[in-house]
Design an enzyme around this catalytic site. Structure first.
Site, PDB file in Angstrom:
ATOM      1  N   ASP A   1      24.199  -5.518 -42.100  1.00  0.00           N
ATOM      2  CA  ASP A   1      23.660  -6.375 -43.153  1.00  0.00           C
ATOM      3  C   ASP A   1      22.278  -6.909 -42.775  1.00  0.00           C
ATOM      4  O   ASP A   1      21.854  -6.835 -41.599  1.00  0.00           O
ATOM      5  CB  ASP A   1      24.646  -7.545 -43.372  1.00  0.00           C
TER       6      ASP A   1
ATOM      7  N   ASP B   1      25.627  -6.477 -54.296  1.00  0.00           N
ATOM      8  CA  ASP B   1      26.718  -7.428 -54.078  1.00  0.00           C
ATOM      9  C   ASP B   1      27.489  -7.697 -55.355  1.00  0.00           C
ATOM     10  O   ASP B   1      28.534  -8.356 -55.304  1.00  0.00           O
ATOM     11  CB  ASP B   1      26.166  -8.761 -53.539  1.00  0.00           C
TER      12      ASP B   1
HETATM   13  C1  DGJ Z   1      26.046  -9.863 -47.946  1.00  0.00           C
HETATM   14  C2  DGJ Z   1      26.760  -8.581 -48.194  1.00  0.00           C
HETATM   15  O1  DGJ Z   1      26.126  -7.823 -49.166  1.00  0.00           O
HETATM   16  C3  DGJ Z   1      28.205  -8.885 -48.539  1.00  0.00           C
HETATM   17  O2  DGJ Z   1      28.870  -7.711 -48.912  1.00  0.00           O
HETATM   18  C4  DGJ Z   1      28.833  -9.523 -47.350  1.00  0.00           C
HETATM   19  O3  DGJ Z   1      28.864  -8.606 -46.287  1.00  0.00           O
HETATM   20  C5  DGJ Z   1      28.071 -10.778 -46.973  1.00  0.00           C
HETATM   21  N1  DGJ Z   1      26.665 -10.543 -46.819  1.00  0.00           N
HETATM   22  C6  DGJ Z   1      28.603 -11.364 -45.700  1.00  0.00           C
HETATM   23  O4  DGJ Z   1      27.853 -12.406 -45.255  1.00  0.00           O
END
Ligand code: DGJ
Length: 705
Positions: free
Chosen positions: A444, A510
């Site tokens: 991430d 997301d």
């Molecule tokens: C952002 C990501 O896109 C989510 O899927 C998740 O992993 C969160 N961060 C976790 O902090």
């Protein structure tokens, strides 16, 4: 120089270069294959492209060259900008050597007075993409500050409309169109990563070009840092695209003998975006590192539990996941030291002893015994100020002055170009991968970079951080050859062909909302093939939008991608689990075709969406017909299915979803199923669409009769 012009051809694309016109070669044509031309024909094409001299203009009008230079009379944006404390502000690179094959050319050039040499690499790939990269070297005895460098992609006369995308967290890749008027349309990322608003392509095409038709050319920068895409039309009737890195002031200062290479700038063209996109997909699929084993159905724990890590709950989730056919289980954020919420812990990549007193292995062992791979979330470039790492190594945090940059998600950014910071992260990730049976990292990157400088020198550091990230990914893959990595950045904020050279999929967004995902996946998918795009089933109440959605909508929108689930399956009863298992099975039945076939989007009115994948040999296809909003007509009328083999006859079957009943009426008759029509008939005449409630879809399987 022996030849005055070159014709490069590959994959249905021709490029004609005029080597004789001025100091550097001019691209006279980039686009449709012009066939087998002899030298005289190529020469004629070049001569026919020479602009007329006009009143008030230069005595020798400037052609647009591979690096646009003022010294050749170019008055638009230059391809190369730099200086030596103000001196040598205008370059005069002249060709010194040309080394060509049938599909590529390397052009060497020198500016003897200005103390620079350049190498321009230009190649047409097997799928018809045009790739360009420029390297410049400082041959003088003093420093040269590089401000900008990007290659030129000239456009045909018919390119009058621009398309790119913008967006934000949870709504990436929203298209925007403009008339391509005189001036420059500039899309920049100054975020140290492409960003949620990044456009993967800047495209210019004929009026109203769509996915099915209309000549369109586009560029992409294969780079994971700040970048700049531009479309420029000049009053001298030139039009072109460029794609390069965006450099901060002072970021690239070339000492004597130093060089700098641009990222690969990649151009694609097509009659419609479907054809343009197919070139990217074919190119990616031909890479040696392209994931070739079936894409494992993935369960990601984020929306199921967020930071609430509890072994019993996560074990029960793993059991349900295995029951419905999941093949990879990914433990998301919240497992490491001090990470009880998003305020602390980033940087301390040790398993949290309080939450996981026996470590991660009890969960991993259970996951493995259930027959699934185990994946782990990390965010290696990020640091919470509330972490041991930040307390012990404040000089490892990027900053432009003594104070830290503004905070985002309560985090700061590690300077990976600091050798000790890089070594620490490598050691931690390597130890985690060595001590646990981990097949996959969800990598991430949750904030834009601001004022990203080296804490000691205060020099800008984005460029060096991207290179350090690439080295880190490469080293981890070298040490753990079977490891797969997902590029996630709050969803789709780091999607580019630089990161995809070293990772195995992207987290597309997301948002799990299938209605939002339609557009996000459509425009991400122009560059990224479905097998590299994470697409998961959502819980019925979508967390990011509050919309309530059906499983068939969620399943139909996710089915073509790297399929997965983002949902607490422990809340489902037996029927609910069976319904999820059916979608997993449906995906598995078709994934071989979906992940090797040709992606097709139909150009429809905005109330509906028709898309699918056609098998590489044309023998089968899977399409979705979705009613995005209520139809203005009742029934909605016919829809067409493009992209099939025109001469083949297909049987069209509904495999999921069904027409809606009218209020107070049931079983309203639809067409006689299954229709059997040729690809030509389906593309030209089409079939009646089912009456669907808004936000519903049907999944259609087409098999050759
Ligand atoms: C952002 C990501 O896109 C989510 O899927 C998740 O992993 C969160 N961060 C976790 O902090």
């Amino acid at each position: 120089m022996a030849t005055a012009a070159l014709h490069l051809r590959n994959g249905g694309t021709s490029v004609i270069l005029d080597l004789a016109s001025v100091a550097l070669p001019a691209i006279v044509h980039w686009g449709a294959d012009l066939g087998d031309l002899d030298e005289a024909e190529v020469g004629s094409l070049c001569r026919a492209a020479v602009p007329q001299r006009v009143s008030g203009g230069l005595d020798s009008p400037a052609p647009l060259t591979v690096i646009a230079q003022e010294a050749s009379g170019w008055l638009g944006t230059p391809g190369l900008i730099g200086h030596r404390r103000g001196r040598d502000f205008s370059t005069n690179l002249q060709t010194t050597g040309v080394d060509a094959t049938a599909t590529s050319v390397t052009i060497d050039a020198a500016d003897v007075d200005g103390g620079l040499v350049a190498r321009i690499e230009l190649e047409i790939t097997a799928s018809g993409l045009l790739r360009q990269r420029i390297t410049i070297r400082n041959t003088a005895t003093d420093d040269y500050e590089l401000v900008a460098l990007a290659p030129t992609f000239p456009l045909p006369v018919g390119a009058v409309e621009l398309l790119d995308t913008t967006g934000r967290h949870l709504r990436e890749r929203a298209p925007q169109r403009h008339a391509f008027t005189i001036g420059t349309h500039l899309r920049e990322s100054r975020r140290g990563r492409p960003g949620a608003d990044a456009t993967l392509i800047l495209a210019a095409g004929t009026r109203g070009f769509g996915f099915e038709r209309g000549i369109v050319h586009a560029v992409h920068t294969a780079w994971s840092g700040s970048n700049r895409l531009a479309a420029e039309r000049t009053p001298t009737a030139d039009a072109f695209l460029t794609a390069g890195e965006l450099l901060a002031p002072g970021e690239i200062i070339l000492s004597p003998g130093d060089d700098y290479s641009t990222p690969w700038a990649i151009g694609a063209w097509g009659d419609g975006l479907n054809e343009l996109s197919a070139r990217f997909h074919a190119e990616l699929r031909a890479r040696p590192q392209h994931p070739r084993r079936v894409r494992p159905v993935t369960l990601n724990t984020w929306e199921a539990v967020y930071f609430d890590h509890d072994l019993d709950h996560l074990t029960a989730l793993a059991e349900r996941a295995a029951e419905v056919g999941v093949e990879r289980y990914v433990l998301d954020d919240g497992w490491f030291r001090g990470r009880r919420d998003d305020a602390a812990g980033l940087g301390d990549w040790y398993v949290d002893e309080h939450v996981w007193p026996d470590g991660l292995n009890p969960l991993i062992d259970r996951v493995r015994r259930l027959g699934m791979e185990f994946g782990l979330w990390v965010e290696p470039e990020m640091v919470n100020p509330d972490s041991d790492l930040a307390r012990e190594h404040p000089d490892w945090l990027l900053r432009a002055r003594a104070e830290l940059p503004m905070s985002a998600r309560q985090q700061q950014v590690l300077d990976l170009s600091h050798p000790d910071a890089w070594a620490y992260v490598l050691e931690r990730l390597d130890a985690l991968l060595t001590e646990h049976d981990i097949a996959y990292l969800k990598w991430d990157h949750n904030r834009d970079l601001l004022e990203a400088g080296d804490a000691r020198t205060r020099l800008p550091r984005v460029h060096e951080n991207v290179l350090a990230l690439y080295r880190l990914l490469d080293e981890l893959k070298r040490r753990h050859p079977h490891l797969e990595i997902e590029s996630c950045a709050s969803g789709g904020a780091r999607v580019d062909l630089g990161i995809l050279d070293r990772t195995d999929r992207i987290w597309t967004s997301d948002t799990l909302d299938p209605i939002e995902r339609l557009q996000i996946q459509r425009y991400t998918g122009v560059v990224v093939p479905p097998e590299l795009m994470g697409a998961h089933l959502t819980s019925p109440l979508v967390h990011s939008t509050g919309r309530t959605v059906s499983l068939s909508l969620s399943g139909g929108v996710a089915i073509a991608g790297h399929f997965g689930i983002e949902w607490d399956l422990t809340t489902l009863d037996a029927d609910g689990l069976t319904a999820v298992a059916d979608w997993v099975a449906l995906h598995k039945r078709h994934r071989g075709m979906l992940h090797s076939g040709r992606v097709i989007h139909a150009d429809t009115d905005p109330t509906r969406d028709v898309r699918g994948v056609v098998a590489a040999d044309g023998s089968a296809a899977l399409f979705t017909y979705a009613q995005v909003q209520t139809s203005p007509t009742y029934p909605p009328g016919r829809f067409t299915i493009p992209g099939l083999d025109p001469d083949r006859r297909y049987i069209v079957n509904i495999v999921a979803g069904e027409p809606a009943d009218g209020p107070g009426q049931t079983s309203l008759p639809w067409i006689d199923w299954p229709p059997t029509l040729t690809g030509r008939q389906l593309a030209a005449a089409g079939i009646q669409a089912p009456v669907l409630h808004p936000e519903q879809l049907v999944l259609l399987e087409l098999t050759a009769a």
